[in-house]
Write a protein that holds these residues in place. Structure first.
Motif, PDB file in Angstrom:
ATOM      1  N   UNK A 195       2.866   2.571  -2.438  1.00  0.00           N
ATOM      2  CA  UNK A 195       2.448   3.891  -2.927  1.00  0.00           C
ATOM      3  C   UNK A 195       1.562   3.731  -4.156  1.00  0.00           C
ATOM      4  N   UNK A 196       0.602   4.642  -4.319  1.00  0.00           N
ATOM      5  CA  UNK A 196      -0.248   4.626  -5.510  1.00  0.00           C
ATOM      6  C   UNK A 196      -0.788   6.035  -5.757  1.00  0.00           C
ATOM      7  N   UNK A 197      -1.204   6.365  -6.975  1.00  0.00           N
ATOM      8  CA  UNK A 197      -1.704   7.705  -7.266  1.00  0.00           C
ATOM      9  C   UNK A 197      -2.921   8.052  -6.418  1.00  0.00           C
ATOM     10  N   UNK A 198      -3.036   9.319  -6.049  1.00  0.00           N
ATOM     11  CA  UNK A 198      -4.124   9.747  -5.173  1.00  0.00           C
ATOM     12  C   UNK A 198      -5.497   9.550  -5.802  1.00  0.00           C
ATOM     13  N   UNK A 199      -5.576   9.571  -7.133  1.00  0.00           N
ATOM     14  CA  UNK A 199      -6.873   9.414  -7.788  1.00  0.00           C
ATOM     15  C   UNK A 199      -7.180   7.960  -8.143  1.00  0.00           C
ATOM     16  N   UNK A 200      -6.309   7.025  -7.719  1.00  0.00           N
ATOM     17  CA  UNK A 200      -6.525   5.607  -8.000  1.00  0.00           C
ATOM     18  C   UNK A 200      -7.214   4.934  -6.826  1.00  0.00           C
ATOM     19  N   UNK A 201      -7.826   3.799  -7.087  1.00  0.00           N
ATOM     20  CA  UNK A 201      -8.483   3.034  -6.032  1.00  0.00           C
ATOM     21  C   UNK A 201      -7.434   2.347  -5.165  1.00  0.00           C
ATOM     22  N   UNK A 202      -7.543   2.430  -3.851  1.00  0.00           N
ATOM     23  CA  UNK A 202      -6.566   1.753  -2.999  1.00  0.00           C
ATOM     24  C   UNK A 202      -6.733   0.237  -3.080  1.00  0.00           C
ATOM     25  N   UNK A 203      -5.723  -0.518  -2.663  1.00  0.00           N
ATOM     26  CA  UNK A 203      -5.881  -1.976  -2.609  1.00  0.00           C
ATOM     27  C   UNK A 203      -7.075  -2.336  -1.729  1.00  0.00           C
ATOM     28  N   UNK A 204      -7.825  -3.348  -2.132  1.00  0.00           N
ATOM     29  CA  UNK A 204      -9.025  -3.699  -1.363  1.00  0.00           C
ATOM     30  C   UNK A 204      -8.668  -4.411  -0.069  1.00  0.00           C
ATOM     31  N   UNK A 205      -7.504  -5.070  -0.022  1.00  0.00           N
ATOM     32  CA  UNK A 205      -7.073  -5.752   1.193  1.00  0.00           C
ATOM     33  C   UNK A 205      -5.572  -6.017   1.098  1.00  0.00           C
ATOM     34  N   UNK A 206      -5.026  -6.622   2.139  1.00  0.00           N
ATOM     35  CA  UNK A 206      -3.579  -6.857   2.193  1.00  0.00           C
ATOM     36  C   UNK A 206      -3.117  -7.829   1.116  1.00  0.00           C
ATOM     37  N   UNK A 207      -3.967  -8.789   0.769  1.00  0.00           N
ATOM     38  CA  UNK A 207      -3.585  -9.763  -0.252  1.00  0.00           C
ATOM     39  C   UNK A 207      -3.445  -9.078  -1.621  1.00  0.00           C
ATOM     40  N   UNK A 208      -4.380  -8.200  -1.939  1.00  0.00           N
ATOM     41  CA  UNK A 208      -4.275  -7.467  -3.205  1.00  0.00           C
ATOM     42  C   UNK A 208      -3.056  -6.549  -3.189  1.00  0.00           C
ATOM     43  N   UNK A 209      -2.763  -5.954  -2.045  1.00  0.00           N
ATOM     44  CA  UNK A 209      -1.572  -5.106  -1.944  1.00  0.00           C
ATOM     45  C   UNK A 209      -0.305  -5.911  -2.196  1.00  0.00           C
ATOM     46  N   UNK A 210      -0.257  -7.144  -1.702  1.00  0.00           N
ATOM     47  CA  UNK A 210       0.911  -7.999  -1.939  1.00  0.00           C
ATOM     48  C   UNK A 210       1.034  -8.365  -3.413  1.00  0.00           C
ATOM     49  N   UNK A 218       0.203 -15.016  -8.028  1.00  0.00           N
ATOM     50  CA  UNK A 218      -0.477 -15.721  -6.936  1.00  0.00           C
ATOM     51  C   UNK A 218       0.315 -15.605  -5.637  1.00  0.00           C
ATOM     52  N   UNK A 219      -0.370 -15.258  -4.590  1.00  0.00           N
ATOM     53  CA  UNK A 219       0.264 -15.224  -3.281  1.00  0.00           C
ATOM     54  C   UNK A 219       0.051 -16.572  -2.600  1.00  0.00           C
ATOM     55  N   UNK A 220       0.722 -16.778  -1.493  1.00  0.00           N
ATOM     56  CA  UNK A 220       0.652 -18.076  -0.828  1.00  0.00           C
ATOM     57  C   UNK A 220      -0.798 -18.459  -0.535  1.00  0.00           C
TER      58      UNK A 220
END
Length: 211
Positions: free
Chosen positions: A93-108, A159-161
């Motif tokens: 979840x993130x605020x509606x006025x914020x930028x979404x994660x650019x990809x799955x790695x950033x979301x992780x 850092x992710x894998x």
């Protein structure tokens, strides 16, 4: 220790889910407004991290998120990831006025930082938090806190894998404690998703690599 509860590596991410403008759906008697405040500070949270921050049940946090979603104040994305030895998905979840994660790695990365935030928010004196998105280094966080009336600052990297830890961070969050023991630069502190999910104080889950 279980290794099936972390955001080890992003695989793919669904489209952002947004619903707009129904103010009648806000749960005025629940935790929605309090949750909105912490979400704005954290930048992004899973339902579990939000529940930890609010010291409430996951169902309460989930209901508050749903209320905020119906009102158009938050968005969410489904993220598919390596969950330890398995593959799974989680909702971020993130605020509606914020930028979404650019990809799955950033979301992780954001999910892992959210775990750290959830514990630190309730534990750390003089706590302040800011997430930084840098194209070169990815997503990191800066935490300010008070020690003996002095303000201290930590840069936290997650850092992710298959990612390298960025130079200059103070604390690294790896998916597992084994990765933290071997991949953290000498002299730096580390923790792990699998530790942050377990009960107990954050200060007991941070270690320093000495060799």
């Amino acid at each position: 220790m279980s290794k099936n509860v972390n955001y080890a590596k992003g695989i793919s991410m669904g489209a952002a889910q947004y619903r707009g403008g129904d103010s009648e759906s806000i749960d005025y008697t629940g935790r929605a407004f309090e949750l909105m405040e912490i979400l704005a500070e954290a930048t992004a949270l899973t339902t579990g991290a939000a529940a930890t921050t609010l010291s409430c049940h996951r169902k309460v946090a989930g209901s508050a998120f749903t209320s905020l979603w119906w009102s158009g104040m938050v968005r969410w994305v489904n993220v598919f990831a390596e969950i330890g030895e398995y593959k799974g998905q989680f909702r971020l979840w993130y605020p509606a006025d914020a930028r979404p994660p650019k990809d799955a790695q950033e979301a992780c990365r954001l999910a892992a930082l959210g775990l750290f935030y959830a514990l630190a928010k309730n534990e750390v004196p003089g706590f302040k938090w800011r997430v930084t998105r840098n194209g070169k280094n990815g997503v990191t966080a800066e935490m300010l806190f008070t020690v003996s009336n002095n303000i201290s600052r930590w840069v936290i990297d997650a850092p992710r894998r298959d990612e390298n830890p960025i130079p200059g961070a103070d604390v690294y969050i790896f998916p597992t404690i084994g990765e933290g023991k071997t991949l953290t630069p000498v002299g730096k502190m580390y923790t792990a998703d699998e530790l942050l999910f377990t009960p107990g104080e954050l200060r007991r889950k941070i270690f320093q690599r000495t060799s």
